[in-house]
Design an enzyme around this catalytic site. Sequence first.
Site, PDB file in Angstrom:
ATOM      1  N   SER A  25      54.559  32.274 -16.167  1.00 33.14           N
ATOM      2  CA  SER A  25      53.337  31.454 -15.367  1.00 33.14           C
ATOM      3  C   SER A  25      54.057  31.815 -14.135  1.00 33.14           C
ATOM      4  CB  SER A  25      53.859  30.108 -16.163  1.00 33.14           C
ATOM      5  OG  SER A  25      53.468  30.351 -17.348  1.00 33.14           O
TER       6      SER A  25
HETATM    7  N1  SAH Z   1      57.676  30.741 -20.472  1.00 34.08           N
HETATM    8  C1  SAH Z   1      56.764  31.889 -20.382  1.00 34.08           C
HETATM    9  C2  SAH Z   1      55.650  32.020 -20.465  1.00 34.08           C
HETATM   10  C3  SAH Z   1      54.865  31.286 -22.059  1.00 34.08           C
HETATM   11  S1  SAH Z   1      53.040  30.926 -22.247  1.00 34.08           S
HETATM   12  C4  SAH Z   1      57.775  32.832 -19.882  1.00 34.08           C
HETATM   13  O1  SAH Z   1      58.489  32.223 -19.331  1.00 34.08           O
HETATM   14  O2  SAH Z   1      57.343  33.860 -19.798  1.00 34.08           O
HETATM   15  C5  SAH Z   1      53.110  30.459 -24.057  1.00 34.08           C
HETATM   16  C6  SAH Z   1      54.424  31.350 -24.980  1.00 34.08           C
HETATM   17  O3  SAH Z   1      54.354  30.894 -25.813  1.00 34.08           O
HETATM   18  C7  SAH Z   1      54.159  32.487 -25.074  1.00 34.08           C
HETATM   19  O4  SAH Z   1      54.388  34.205 -25.442  1.00 34.08           O
HETATM   20  C8  SAH Z   1      53.047  32.440 -26.658  1.00 34.08           C
HETATM   21  O5  SAH Z   1      53.465  33.511 -28.011  1.00 34.08           O
HETATM   22  C9  SAH Z   1      54.381  31.219 -27.403  1.00 34.08           C
HETATM   23  N2  SAH Z   1      54.203  30.508 -28.226  1.00 34.08           N
HETATM   24  C10 SAH Z   1      52.983  29.861 -28.584  1.00 34.08           C
HETATM   25  N3  SAH Z   1      52.651  29.172 -29.615  1.00 34.08           N
HETATM   26  C11 SAH Z   1      53.730  29.028 -30.145  1.00 34.08           C
HETATM   27  C12 SAH Z   1      54.791  28.340 -30.902  1.00 34.08           C
HETATM   28  N4  SAH Z   1      54.018  27.692 -32.014  1.00 34.08           N
HETATM   29  N5  SAH Z   1      56.335  28.606 -31.877  1.00 34.08           N
HETATM   30  C13 SAH Z   1      56.428  29.734 -30.433  1.00 34.08           C
HETATM   31  N6  SAH Z   1      55.866  29.889 -29.822  1.00 34.08           N
HETATM   32  C14 SAH Z   1      54.705  29.476 -29.391  1.00 34.08           C
END
Ligand code: SAH
Length: 226
Positions: A64
């Site tokens: 993000s």
């Molecule tokens: N917080 C992260 C960016 C998040 S992007 C950072 O600092 O880089 C969103 C992430 O959520 C993605 O990697 C995606 O694979 C994950 N995601 C989506 N649904 C999910 C779920 N049900 N359980 C765990 N991770 C999930």
Amino acid sequence: MEEDKFRALRESMVAQQIEKRGLRNPRLLAAFRKVPRHAFVPAALQYRAYDDGPLPIGKGQTISQPYIVALMTSLLALEGHERVLEIGTGSGYQAAILAEMAQEVHTIERHAPLAERAAGTLARLGYTQVHVHCADGTLGWPQAAPYEGILITAAAATAPKPLLEQLAEGGRLVVPVGDWMGQVLQVWTRENGRYDFESIIPVSFVPLRGKYGFSDEDWARYEEDE
Ligand code: SAH
């Protein structure tokens, strides 16, 4: 690029993107000055690690925008003693920021390659208080519940029930709620067993999947309609 060049870029990111936009908590700013964001992005994109926007991190996911990471962190109102849960580890950057602001961090990622890479980066930087789990984050991590803070860094249709249940009394849960068109950042509180939420600002996240998230069809259907 040299480490001090990255440090200069990081200082400017904090001043221009975070402080200037109204986030002034000294502990928050110190965390963003300290965590080397470039260590969390793909090598070829390191020169853009401190830019004012999100970046791709593989598997169609993104790290993000720094301001959004800062805003979401500030909404948890952490003092340092908390146990925190993050859903969506991605690069691990947000987890490192949380580790600077709280006592213990559990973070869940559904994509194994992302979880492994993030765990490696966090270990290399010495974040032993961060525990990376590869699982469906919408179910939470009951083994370490309750959490004083829960941060969901993917778009949900509603705040997932298991996560609200794993929130401690007096705790806060931050989640982008909406759909493929966009979401609004919600802050949930739990006081005396009662849940309440406040809407903060419009945001745009990749979808939360899993049992209490969007199904592939739910999210893809809209994209096909364009
Ligand atoms: N917080 C992260 C960016 C998040 S992007 C950072 O600092 O880089 C969103 C992430 O959520 C993605 O990697 C995606 O694979 C994950 N995601 C989506 N649904 C999910 C779920 N049900 N359980 C765990 N991770 C999930």
